[in-house]
Design an enzyme around this catalytic site. Structure first.
Site, PDB file in Angstrom:
ATOM      1  N   SER A   1     -29.303  37.921 -29.865  1.00 49.94           N
ATOM      2  CA  SER A   1     -30.036  38.471 -31.000  1.00 49.94           C
ATOM      3  C   SER A   1     -31.071  39.463 -30.495  1.00 49.94           C
ATOM      4  O   SER A   1     -31.611  39.304 -29.399  1.00 49.94           O
ATOM      5  CB  SER A   1     -30.744  37.357 -31.778  1.00 49.94           C
ATOM      6  OG  SER A   1     -31.669  37.886 -32.706  1.00 49.94           O
TER       7      SER A   1
ATOM      8  N   TYR B   1     -36.578  30.259 -32.497  1.00 49.36           N
ATOM      9  CA  TYR B   1     -35.282  30.948 -32.553  1.00 49.36           C
ATOM     10  C   TYR B   1     -35.229  32.048 -31.500  1.00 49.36           C
ATOM     11  O   TYR B   1     -34.255  32.158 -30.751  1.00 49.36           O
ATOM     12  CB  TYR B   1     -35.073  31.539 -33.951  1.00 49.36           C
ATOM     13  CG  TYR B   1     -33.827  32.387 -34.062  1.00 49.36           C
ATOM     14  CD1 TYR B   1     -32.586  31.801 -34.264  1.00 49.36           C
ATOM     15  CD2 TYR B   1     -33.893  33.777 -33.933  1.00 49.36           C
ATOM     16  CE1 TYR B   1     -31.438  32.569 -34.357  1.00 49.36           C
ATOM     17  CE2 TYR B   1     -32.742  34.555 -34.023  1.00 49.36           C
ATOM     18  CZ  TYR B   1     -31.526  33.956 -34.237  1.00 49.36           C
ATOM     19  OH  TYR B   1     -30.393  34.713 -34.316  1.00 49.36           O
TER      20      TYR B   1
END
Length: 256
Positions: A136, A149
């Site tokens: 990501s 995250y």
């Protein structure tokens, strides 16, 4: 790597990026094993491509080893792992509960590592295989309200880089796909919808195309969209400027 006839395990393959990856792999001739938690959704994707299904909650300790075992049992081996399953959580770090923290780290980071630990040795023995990880932009830049995250994706990023060096000359490739905002159910599932006008979410199939291309051409990393490379480049070259811009324009946005 030619995908025709190869056995590919796709985690989180029942929806979003994973389902799009399954479709592209099958179109390339791969024999796909679709992993998911929901039997109905996973079976629906697998049925469309003539694939097999394995079920399991990868956030649960020990589940990754069982998923790997069942996937190998389908065709006798796994040639490619697409470690796509993941989850997000949005909010201040101080409001994240202990169980939620464990779930994020277990699913986003520990599960891919345990899957690779099980599936990698036979690939090395055959001197053929590929490990495709989904990272990501959050793992390269950091995200306000997404600290855990981002941390899991950052750790996965450096793991991919380290393992790639370790596997040099073994015949096993390692690729990392770095998406930005993707048009999937990820944001609703994390508890906060994506409400920005820019950047616009990209289709899941666009990420899938880059991921599959990374496997077939053994690319170290692929960015979707490509201009995302600018943000971590600015952070690396001029961190002070980057942080001022981040504070001015708000939190960065993460993937999936």
């Amino acid at each position: 790597m030619r995908l025709d006839g190869r056995v590919v395990l796709v985690t989180g393959g029942s929806a979003g990026i994973g389902a799009a990856v399954v479709e592209r792999l099958a179109a390339a001739g791969a024999r796909v094993v679709v992993h998911g938690r929901n039997e109905g959704r996973a079976a629906a994707v697998a049925d469309r491509v003539g694939g097999a299904v394995v079920l399991g909650d990868l956030a649960v300790p020990g589940a990754a080893a069982e998923v790997a075992r069942e996937a190998v049992a389908v065709h006798g081996q796994v040639d490619v792992l697409v470690a796509n399953a993941g989850a997000g959580w949005s909010g201040p770090f101080t409001e994240l509960s202990g169980p939620e923290l464990e779930h994020l780290v277990g699913l986003n980071l520990l599960a891919p590592l345990h899957l690779i630990r099980r599936l990698l040795p036979p690939m090395i023995e055959r001197r053929s295989g590929h490990l495709a990880l989904v990272g990501s932009i959050a793992g390269r830049t950091g995200v306000a309200g997404e600290a855990v995250y981002a941390a899991t994706k950052g750790a996965l990023d450096i793991f991919a880089e380290s393992l790639r060096l370790e596997l040099r000359d073994t015949g096993v490739g390692v690729s990392l796909t770095v998406p930005g905002v993707v048009d999937t159910g990820f944001f609703a599932a994390r508890g906060r919808a994506y409400d920005r006008a820019r950047p616009r979410p990209v289709p899941a199939d666009r990420v899938a195309r880059a991921l599959v291309d990374g496997i077939t051409n053994d690319r170290a990393e692929s960015w979707v969209p490509r201009w995302l490379r600018v943000a971590p480049a600015v952070r690396g070259v001029a961190p002070g400027v980057y942080r001022r811009l981040s504070a001015r324009f708000g939190e960065q946005v993460q993937s999936r």
